[in-house]
Scaffold this motif. Structure first.
Motif, PDB file in Angstrom:
ATOM      1  N   SER A 174      25.119 -16.047  49.498  1.00 38.08           N
ATOM      2  CA  SER A 174      25.081 -15.039  48.515  1.00 38.08           C
ATOM      3  C   SER A 174      26.178 -13.970  48.679  1.00 38.08           C
ATOM      4  CB  SER A 174      23.563 -14.350  48.411  1.00 38.08           C
ATOM      5  OG  SER A 174      23.348 -13.640  49.979  1.00 38.08           O
ATOM      6  N   GLY A 175      26.428 -13.141  47.898  1.00 38.81           N
ATOM      7  CA  GLY A 175      27.494 -12.102  48.109  1.00 38.81           C
ATOM      8  C   GLY A 175      27.651 -11.178  46.705  1.00 38.81           C
ATOM      9  N   PHE A 176      28.580 -10.661  47.078  1.00 40.54           N
ATOM     10  CA  PHE A 176      29.167  -9.517  45.840  1.00 40.54           C
ATOM     11  C   PHE A 176      30.432 -10.018  45.260  1.00 40.54           C
ATOM     12  CE2 PHE A 176      26.086  -8.240  49.223  1.00 40.54           C
ATOM     13  CZ  PHE A 176      25.208  -7.958  48.387  1.00 40.54           C
ATOM     14  N   ILE A 177      30.665  -9.577  44.050  1.00 35.05           N
ATOM     15  CA  ILE A 177      31.899  -9.523  43.516  1.00 35.05           C
ATOM     16  C   ILE A 177      32.195  -8.004  43.031  1.00 35.05           C
ATOM     17  CG2 ILE A 177      33.236 -10.294  41.546  1.00 35.05           C
ATOM     18  CD1 ILE A 177      32.647 -12.571  43.463  1.00 35.05           C
ATOM     19  N   GLU A 188      37.252  -7.953  43.550  1.00 32.53           N
ATOM     20  CA  GLU A 188      37.036  -8.682  44.973  1.00 32.53           C
ATOM     21  C   GLU A 188      35.797  -9.133  45.317  1.00 32.53           C
ATOM     22  OE1 GLU A 188      38.515  -4.991  46.879  1.00 32.53           O
ATOM     23  OE2 GLU A 188      36.311  -4.593  47.448  1.00 32.53           O
ATOM     24  N   HIS A 189      35.776 -10.149  46.259  1.00 28.74           N
ATOM     25  CA  HIS A 189      34.762 -10.867  46.650  1.00 28.74           C
ATOM     26  C   HIS A 189      34.423 -10.461  48.048  1.00 28.74           C
ATOM     27  CE1 HIS A 189      33.182 -15.009  48.356  1.00 28.74           C
ATOM     28  NE2 HIS A 189      32.363 -14.265  48.129  1.00 28.74           N
ATOM     29  N   VAL A 190      33.434 -10.065  48.112  1.00 22.80           N
ATOM     30  CA  VAL A 190      32.477 -10.147  49.541  1.00 22.80           C
ATOM     31  C   VAL A 190      31.479 -10.576  49.641  1.00 22.80           C
ATOM     32  CG1 VAL A 190      31.596  -8.015  50.917  1.00 22.80           C
ATOM     33  CG2 VAL A 190      33.502  -7.373  49.461  1.00 22.80           C
ATOM     34  N   ALA A 191      31.434 -11.396  50.562  1.00 22.34           N
ATOM     35  CA  ALA A 191      30.217 -12.625  50.879  1.00 22.34           C
ATOM     36  C   ALA A 191      29.149 -11.795  51.885  1.00 22.34           C
ATOM     37  CB  ALA A 191      30.815 -13.967  51.658  1.00 22.34           C
ATOM     38  N   ALA A 192      28.125 -12.199  51.506  1.00 24.27           N
ATOM     39  CA  ALA A 192      26.948 -11.755  52.541  1.00 24.27           C
ATOM     40  C   ALA A 192      27.063 -12.881  53.500  1.00 24.27           C
ATOM     41  CB  ALA A 192      25.586 -11.466  51.911  1.00 24.27           C
ATOM     42  N   GLY A 193      25.826 -12.769  54.700  1.00 21.57           N
ATOM     43  CA  GLY A 193      25.646 -13.824  55.439  1.00 21.57           C
ATOM     44  C   GLY A 193      24.943 -14.895  54.803  1.00 21.57           C
ATOM     45  N   PRO A 225      25.187  -2.468  49.442  1.00 18.93           N
ATOM     46  CA  PRO A 225      24.783  -3.639  50.089  1.00 18.93           C
ATOM     47  C   PRO A 225      24.519  -3.179  51.835  1.00 18.93           C
ATOM     48  CG  PRO A 225      26.464  -4.020  48.748  1.00 18.93           C
ATOM     49  CD  PRO A 225      26.152  -2.764  48.609  1.00 18.93           C
ATOM     50  N   VAL A 226      23.688  -3.688  52.520  1.00 14.61           N
ATOM     51  CA  VAL A 226      23.361  -3.296  53.740  1.00 14.61           C
ATOM     52  C   VAL A 226      23.652  -4.194  55.001  1.00 14.61           C
ATOM     53  CG1 VAL A 226      21.795  -1.461  53.013  1.00 14.61           C
ATOM     54  CG2 VAL A 226      20.944  -3.828  54.024  1.00 14.61           C
ATOM     55  N   LEU A 227      23.969  -3.696  56.168  1.00 19.97           N
ATOM     56  CA  LEU A 227      24.507  -4.904  57.005  1.00 19.97           C
ATOM     57  C   LEU A 227      23.161  -5.630  57.709  1.00 19.97           C
ATOM     58  CD1 LEU A 227      27.264  -2.887  58.910  1.00 19.97           C
ATOM     59  CD2 LEU A 227      27.444  -4.594  57.363  1.00 19.97           C
ATOM     60  N   SER A 228      23.374  -6.596  58.266  1.00 22.90           N
ATOM     61  CA  SER A 228      22.299  -7.421  58.937  1.00 22.90           C
ATOM     62  C   SER A 228      22.042  -6.697  60.135  1.00 22.90           C
ATOM     63  CB  SER A 228      22.577  -8.935  59.206  1.00 22.90           C
ATOM     64  OG  SER A 228      23.970  -9.060  59.880  1.00 22.90           O
ATOM     65  N   GLU A 229      22.937  -6.082  60.855  1.00 24.12           N
ATOM     66  CA  GLU A 229      22.573  -5.539  62.033  1.00 24.12           C
ATOM     67  C   GLU A 229      23.286  -4.311  62.050  1.00 24.12           C
ATOM     68  OE1 GLU A 229      23.400  -7.936  65.491  1.00 24.12           O
ATOM     69  OE2 GLU A 229      23.976  -9.530  64.162  1.00 24.12           O
ATOM     70  N   THR A 230      23.129  -3.204  62.994  1.00 25.19           N
ATOM     71  CA  THR A 230      23.845  -2.126  63.091  1.00 25.19           C
ATOM     72  C   THR A 230      25.213  -2.086  63.657  1.00 25.19           C
ATOM     73  OG1 THR A 230      22.493  -1.857  65.147  1.00 25.19           O
ATOM     74  CG2 THR A 230      21.774  -0.386  63.357  1.00 25.19           C
ATOM     75  N   ILE A 231      25.308  -3.247  64.194  1.00 26.02           N
ATOM     76  CA  ILE A 231      26.761  -3.670  64.951  1.00 26.02           C
ATOM     77  C   ILE A 231      27.966  -3.345  63.816  1.00 26.02           C
ATOM     78  CG2 ILE A 231      28.360  -5.063  66.181  1.00 26.02           C
ATOM     79  CD1 ILE A 231      25.395  -6.270  67.219  1.00 26.02           C
ATOM     80  N   GLU A 232      28.875  -2.588  63.754  1.00 26.39           N
ATOM     81  CA  GLU A 232      30.026  -2.585  63.152  1.00 26.39           C
ATOM     82  C   GLU A 232      30.657  -3.956  62.751  1.00 26.39           C
ATOM     83  OE1 GLU A 232      33.699   0.148  62.051  1.00 26.39           O
ATOM     84  OE2 GLU A 232      32.262   0.974  63.793  1.00 26.39           O
ATOM     85  N   HIS A 239      29.152  -3.606  41.524  1.00 24.97           N
ATOM     86  CA  HIS A 239      29.366  -4.960  41.813  1.00 24.97           C
ATOM     87  C   HIS A 239      27.978  -5.849  41.188  1.00 24.97           C
ATOM     88  CE1 HIS A 239      26.047  -3.656  44.864  1.00 24.97           C
ATOM     89  NE2 HIS A 239      25.504  -4.588  44.501  1.00 24.97           N
ATOM     90  N   VAL A 240      28.319  -7.082  41.190  1.00 21.20           N
ATOM     91  CA  VAL A 240      27.363  -8.074  40.549  1.00 21.20           C
ATOM     92  C   VAL A 240      27.258  -8.951  41.898  1.00 21.20           C
ATOM     93  CG1 VAL A 240      28.162  -8.164  38.359  1.00 21.20           C
ATOM     94  CG2 VAL A 240      29.110  -9.859  39.843  1.00 21.20           C
ATOM     95  N   THR A 241      25.910  -9.537  42.004  1.00 17.31           N
ATOM     96  CA  THR A 241      25.518 -10.148  43.110  1.00 17.31           C
ATOM     97  C   THR A 241      25.200 -11.780  42.726  1.00 17.31           C
ATOM     98  OG1 THR A 241      24.297  -8.152  43.677  1.00 17.31           O
ATOM     99  CG2 THR A 241      23.619 -10.156  44.964  1.00 17.31           C
ATOM    100  N   TYR A 242      25.700 -12.823  43.570  1.00 15.16           N
ATOM    101  CA  TYR A 242      25.454 -13.977  43.370  1.00 15.16           C
ATOM    102  C   TYR A 242      24.675 -14.500  44.440  1.00 15.16           C
ATOM    103  CZ  TYR A 242      29.085 -15.020  46.843  1.00 15.16           C
ATOM    104  OH  TYR A 242      29.641 -15.148  48.141  1.00 15.16           O
ATOM    105  N   LEU A 243      24.080 -15.636  43.820  1.00 10.98           N
ATOM    106  CA  LEU A 243      23.049 -16.477  44.842  1.00 10.98           C
ATOM    107  C   LEU A 243      23.033 -17.898  44.627  1.00 10.98           C
ATOM    108  CD1 LEU A 243      20.446 -16.339  46.671  1.00 10.98           C
ATOM    109  CD2 LEU A 243      19.412 -16.701  44.274  1.00 10.98           C
ATOM    110  N   GLY A 244      23.026 -18.797  45.427  1.00 12.80           N
ATOM    111  CA  GLY A 244      23.358 -20.268  45.433  1.00 12.80           C
ATOM    112  C   GLY A 244      22.666 -20.950  46.531  1.00 12.80           C
ATOM    113  N   ALA A 245      22.512 -22.297  46.649  1.00 16.58           N
ATOM    114  CA  ALA A 245      22.162 -22.983  47.728  1.00 16.58           C
ATOM    115  C   ALA A 245      23.223 -24.272  48.055  1.00 16.58           C
ATOM    116  CB  ALA A 245      20.869 -23.789  47.700  1.00 16.58           C
TER     117      ALA A 245
END
Ligand SMILES: *[C@@H]1O[C@H](CO)[C@@H](O)[C@H](O)[C@H]1NC(C)=O
Ligand SMILES: *[C@@H]1O[C@H](CO)[C@@H](O)[C@H](O)[C@H]1NC(C)=O
Ligand SMILES: *[C@@H]1O[C@H](CO)[C@@H](O)[C@H](O)[C@H]1NC(C)=O
Ligand SMILES: *[C@@H]1O[C@H](CO)[C@@H](O)[C@H](O)[C@H]1NC(C)=O
Ligand SMILES: *[C@@H]1O[C@H](CO)[C@@H](O)[C@H](O)[C@H]1NC(C)=O
Ligand SMILES: *[C@@H]1O[C@H](CO)[C@@H](O)[C@H](O)[C@H]1NC(C)=O
Ligand SMILES: *[C@@H]1O[C@H](CO)[C@@H](O)[C@H](O)[C@H]1NC(C)=O
Ligand SMILES: *[C@@H]1O[C@H](CO)[C@@H](O)[C@H](O)[C@H]1NC(C)=O
Ligand SMILES: *[C@@H]1O[C@H](CO)[C@@H](O)[C@H](O)[C@H]1NC(C)=O
Length: 893
Positions: free
Chosen positions: A701-704, A635-640, A567-574, A714-720
């Motif tokens: 969205s995000g990742f388990i 573990e759960h890691v959410a994306a933006g 998974p990649v970040l939305s910006e280069t900022i750590e 990881h698996v990726t989830y997506l919802g509205a």
């Protein structure tokens, strides 16, 4: 006469949410709305197995034709399909579209699908490279390092024995790096030309056996990414340079192609025994149901891996991925920027300052020392030059004009500066803008950094004696890309309106050096999801070579790529948010991991749907294919979370789509577990959508992560986090043209406000102009009695089924006739023209959709659009619009 509107593939325009109104006079009244080839359909027929009484397959087509003749349905059969499990039926031209209704009644007719146009693939930008010693060439290994391909090459995996079919513009197999020849025993083992050089999407294809392309070039760039032989003077190394390639040519030298041709190529590649089919093409869609999407998906379900570009429409925001990449089981590919960008420096004279890098692979053809002129001395103004420049602006022809990025399209700023004579332009970045190719039309303009731009503006404001010089040699600079490794800003955003996960994964597609046809220059740097897609196809070849070519592995490949992607970040900022999965998919592919991973988790993607159809409970299965038992932690890691709709509006947020930290909650049970070698265990997940402002239609969205001793997948989830049904689908605002839509334009091009009679002579016909703010599963236009009112609506028109168009007019409805009906309609973009899908125009030229004459009389036009996820039988789920009175006086003008 109907002309087709095509969806171009190249767009990297930044548009403002509040761009100035597009003039009504720009509307092309002759443009018919839709990507549909008039009167052409692909009729699917039921497989013989499911039709008990039929005994011989070969009879199926004949039986259906007999039934058609019996019913007086007049068709011209263009092509028959008989590929069991994929497509059985025929493509045909109907003499009257009304015949579709009668065909629906024929036993054995399974579906009637319209034929769509697909625009020709175009890279975001292209730079032809002619000197192998040019230090500005990107490190061609960089993309391999980013994805672990280099490690697999070291292990001796090159895709040997794997066959990849490239469906594109053809290939220049005379290129030495591609083997120099075609036929068995060569790298390019064969293929087929379905269209010929002169084909442009509207004329008749001239097929032959030779897929040579020396005019368009796109397919040769694609082929080099997959298969370039190493040891060439440019250091280009194909991801799977041991694989065998076949070229299926579906585009002529220019123009577009149709679903029909793409389907032919897909079926041919399938029958030729390709292990992988790759398509760097597509058209704006937003749904999973397009004809070629469905066929590509069925082929993928047979274990043939199908990789297809997600699209280059990132600037237009969410809900905008392309078909056929939207096919449910195909791999839709997003683009990540290369970690280096080949660019040029401009030299600063008069004041002491380092050379300034400008984002252009070859130097501006500008000589001499030029003074600078900034269109604004206030660097915090972003709508700089969006309006015409003041009258006291000097003649800018001798200056390098410095402009700030933001608010309106680059070309709008440049046009305003050019109106004052400007010829050479540098646009300085906004503080948050991506270092990416920008769309500047044919202006001599390029992006510089915000920092360098502010420096220049300060010097200008201080009246410093400063000049710029564009060195013609020696200015090359291989800039480490600060945006490298992030999703390319042009990469299209999903998800689909039916809440499928598109794109699936990302691969390097920004600033890629590869081959082009010898007559066109042999080598070029190009950018696009078109470049990322063959990268994935090549990666898949390495996986198949290692894990075995078989249906089982073919079906597992997308899961392997997704679960091992990074998974990649939305910006280069750590510490910044992870990019939404609706733009990056499951992440940047890590092919080395996909080959070697021993932990298999399925399903790889969890589709939670929207709040009205929420699939909260999910189960994943973890299989340990290694030889030792492994303790896993989850573990759960959410994306933006993507705010897909702009504040206080009904329109999609433009790219880069704003992200928020409102994240889903997930209950995981158990949170850790031990899985023995060869064992599988399940884990239950229960999702709660984030509490986020529903009016922004947040897509979360995000990742388990499944963290083992030595490996993490990881698996990726997506919802509205809202109900899609609440989203307004028809643009009923004045934000686009400055008048409230929809409208009828009269013969003179003015908005019709009072009852008006039309003679249908010359330009004296009415044109309905409308925009879709969101997709619609069913959209129709009817002529209704002039006394109809919306308060007394023509109710329950019923769903137009994609499979069964023109059928469903409710018998109680007093429509006088249907003008147009389309299922699974895309939304419009913010572009200011119809070619870029900015708006739709439907002209009423005297006939109904079924070609019968509209009788003289007084009518209104009724537009009905079913909301996404709406119930077709619920009147409340439609949006309707009724036009002013439209009189047709054709017989007695
Ligand atoms: C396609 O080519 C034909 C000539 O073969 C021409 O008449 C037609 O206008 C072209 N269409 C487009 C869209 O360029
Ligand atoms: C490429 O060049 C290297 C070094 O010169 C050599 O070891 C290798 O065998 C060559 N590979 C091919 C495919 O010719
Ligand atoms: C280009 O500009 C950068 C930044 O000022 C500098 O580091 C680099 O050395 C320059 N390269 C050339 C070839 O001018
Ligand atoms: C550069 O510009 C000059 C003068 O405008 C023109 O004659 C020349 O052809 C251009 N060179 C290239 C490579 O475009
Ligand atoms: C490119 O330049 C030509 C004239 O030189 C002009 O007619 C055309 O509109 C320009 N195209 C774009 C996209 O700016
Ligand atoms: C989401 O729900 C809608 C409405 O029931 C349905 O049409 C769609 O197929 C669902 N999508 C997924 C991915 O399940
Ligand atoms: C989420 O974002 C909001 C504002 O955008 C900020 O105030 C808050 O601290 C953030 N929360 C976390 C957990 O980062
Ligand atoms: C993890 O890696 C180490 C070092 O390579 C190895 O000794 C160990 O057996 C591995 N554990 C598992 C569960 O594969
Ligand atoms: C349109 O034509 C009809 C029938 O000829 C006539 O009754 C009506 O007055 C006309 N309306 C206008 C606005 O001219």
């Amino acid at each position: 006469m109907k002309t087709l509107r095509l969806y171009p593939w190249v767009i990297a325009v930044l548009l403002s949410p509040a761009h100035s109104a597009v003039p009504l006079s720009s509307i092309d009244k002759n443009s018919i709305w839709g990507r549909y080839v008039p009167n052409e359909y692909i009729v699917e027929m039921t497989d013989v197995q499911s039709l008990g009484r039929r005994t011989r397959r070969s009879q199926l087509h004949q039986d259906v034709y007999k039934e058609m003749r019996k019913r007086g349905v007049n068709v011209e059969v263009k092509k028959e399909y008989d590929v069991p499990g994929i497509l059985t039926g025929a493509s045909m031209t109907l003499s009257t579209p009304g015949d579709v209704a009668r065909m629906n009644e024929i036993p054995g007719v399974e579906a009637i699908r319209p034929v769509l146009m697909i625009p020709s693939p175009q890279p975001i930008d292209m730079v032809i490279v002619d000197d192998p010693n040019d230090p500005h060439l990107p490190d061609s290994l960089s993309t391999h390092i980013m994805t672990g391909v280099d490690k697999l090459h070291e292990e001796g995996l090159y895709g040997d024995g794997v066959k990849i079919g490239i469906i594109d513009t053809g290939v220049d197999y005379t290129h030495p790096v591609l083997g120099g020849a075609i036929g068995p025993g060569n790298k390019i083992i064969g293929g087929y030309d379905f269209v010929g050089d002169a084909y442009n999407g509207t004329n008749t294809p001239q097929p032959d056996n030779d897929p040579l392309d020396q005019c368009a070039g796109h397919g040769t760039h694609v082929a080099g990414i997959i298969g370039a032989n190493p040891n060439n003077s440019y250091g280009i190394i194909g991801v799977a340079n041991g694989a065998s390639l076949a070229a299926y040519r579906v585009f002529g030298c220019t123009g577009s192609t149709s679903d029909e041709v793409i389907i032919d190529a897909l079926l041919r590649g399938y029958k030729d025994g390709m292990d992988i089919l790759t398509l760097s093409l597509g058209g704006v869609d937003g749904w999973t149901e397009g004809t070629s999407s469905v066929v590509a998906s069925r082929i993928a379900q047979k274990g043939i891996v199908v990789t297809i570009a997600a699209g280059n429409d990132g600037a237009y925001g969410s809900w905008y991925t392309s078909g056929p990449g939207n096919g449910i089981s195909v791999i839709s590919v997003a683009s990540v920027d290369n970690i280096v960008i080949p660019i040029q420096n401009v030299t600063v004279k008069g004041v002491d300052h380092n050379p300034i890098p400008y984002l252009e692979a070859i130097p501006f053809n500008v000589t001499g020392d030029l003074p600078i002129y900034a269109t604004s001395t206030n660097t915090s103004i972003t709508d700089d030059a969006c309006s015409p420049l003041p009258s006291d602006t000097p003649d800018l022809s001798g200056y390098v004009v410095i402009l700030h990025r933001g608010t309106c399209a680059f070309t709008q700023k440049l046009a305003n500066a050019a109106a004052k004579g400007g010829k050479t332009f540098l646009i300085y970045n906004s503080d948050t803008g991506a270092w990416d190719s920008i769309a500047v039309g044919n202006y001599t303009a390029a992006l510089i950094s915000a920092e360098d731009g502010k420096f220049l503006v300060e010097q200008f404001a201080a009246n410093a004696s400063i000049a710029l010089n564009f060195p013609q040699v020696g200015g090359q600079y291989n800039l480490p890309d600060a945006h490298g490794g992030l999703v390319s800003s042009f990469s299209s955003y999903g998800p689909t309106f039916d809440m499928y996960f598109k794109p699936a994964v990302a691969a390097p597609g920004g600033n890629i050096l590869s081959t082009i046809p010898v007559p066109l220059g042999s080598y070029a740097v190009e950018s696009g999801t078109s470049m990322a897609t063959p990268f994935v196809a090549g990666a898949v070849a390495l996986i198949l070579q290692s894990r075995g070519k078989c249906t089982e592995v073919g079906l597992a490949v997308r899961d392997l790529l997704q679960t091992t992607a990074s998974p990649v970040l939305s910006e280069t900022i750590e510490g910044s948010l992870l990019q939404t999965a609706t733009q990056q998919g499951a992440g940047l592919i890590q092919v080395n991991r996909a080959v070697h991973i021993r932990t298999i988790v399925t399903p790889a993607q969890l589709l939670l749907n929207d709040t009205a159809n929420f699939h909260s409970y999910q189960t994943i299965t973890i299989t340990n294919t290694g030889s030792k038992k492994v303790r896993y932690k989850l573990e759960h890691v959410a994306a933006g979370t993507a705010a897909t709709i702009r504040d206080a509006s009904i329109f999609a947020s433009l790219g880069p789509v704003p992200l928020t930290n409102a994240t889903a909650r997930v209950k995981i049970s158990p949170k850790s577990l031990t899985v023995g070698p060869g064992e599988s265990k399940t884990v239950s997940l229960s999702f709660t959508a984030p509490a986020a402002d529903a009016s922004s239609l947040p897509v979360f969205s995000g990742f388990i992560n499944v963290v083992g001793t030595n490996e993490t997948v990881h698996v990726t989830y997506l919802g509205a986090a809202a109900s899609l049904k609440d989203q307004t689908v028809v643009d009923n605002t004045d934000s686009y043209f400055g008048v409230t839509l929809p409208i009828i334009l009269d013969g003179a091009g003015n908005v019709q406000t009072n009852p008006t009679n039309y003679t249908l002579v010359g330009s004296d016909f009415p044109t309905a102009v409308f925009r879709m703010a969101f997709g619609s599963p069913a959209l129709s236009f009817d002529l209704v009695d002039k006394d109809t009112t919306i308060a007394n609506p023509v109710s329950r028109r019923g769903l137009l089924s994609f499979n069964r168009p023109f059928e469903s007019v409710d018998k109680t409805v007093r429509t006088i006739g249907s003008l147009a009906e389309v299922a699974y309609v895309a939304r419009n973009s913010d572009a200011d023209d119809a070619d870029d899908n900015g708006y739709n125009a439907l002209s009423i030229l005297g006939t109904f959709a079924n070609n019968s004459q509209i009788p003289d009389g007084q009518y209104r036009v009724l537009m009905s659009a079913l909301r996404v996820a709406g119930d077709p039988s619920d009147d409340g789920d439609y949006e309707r619009w009724l036009s002013p009175i439209v009189g047709i006086n054709a017989a007695n003008p």
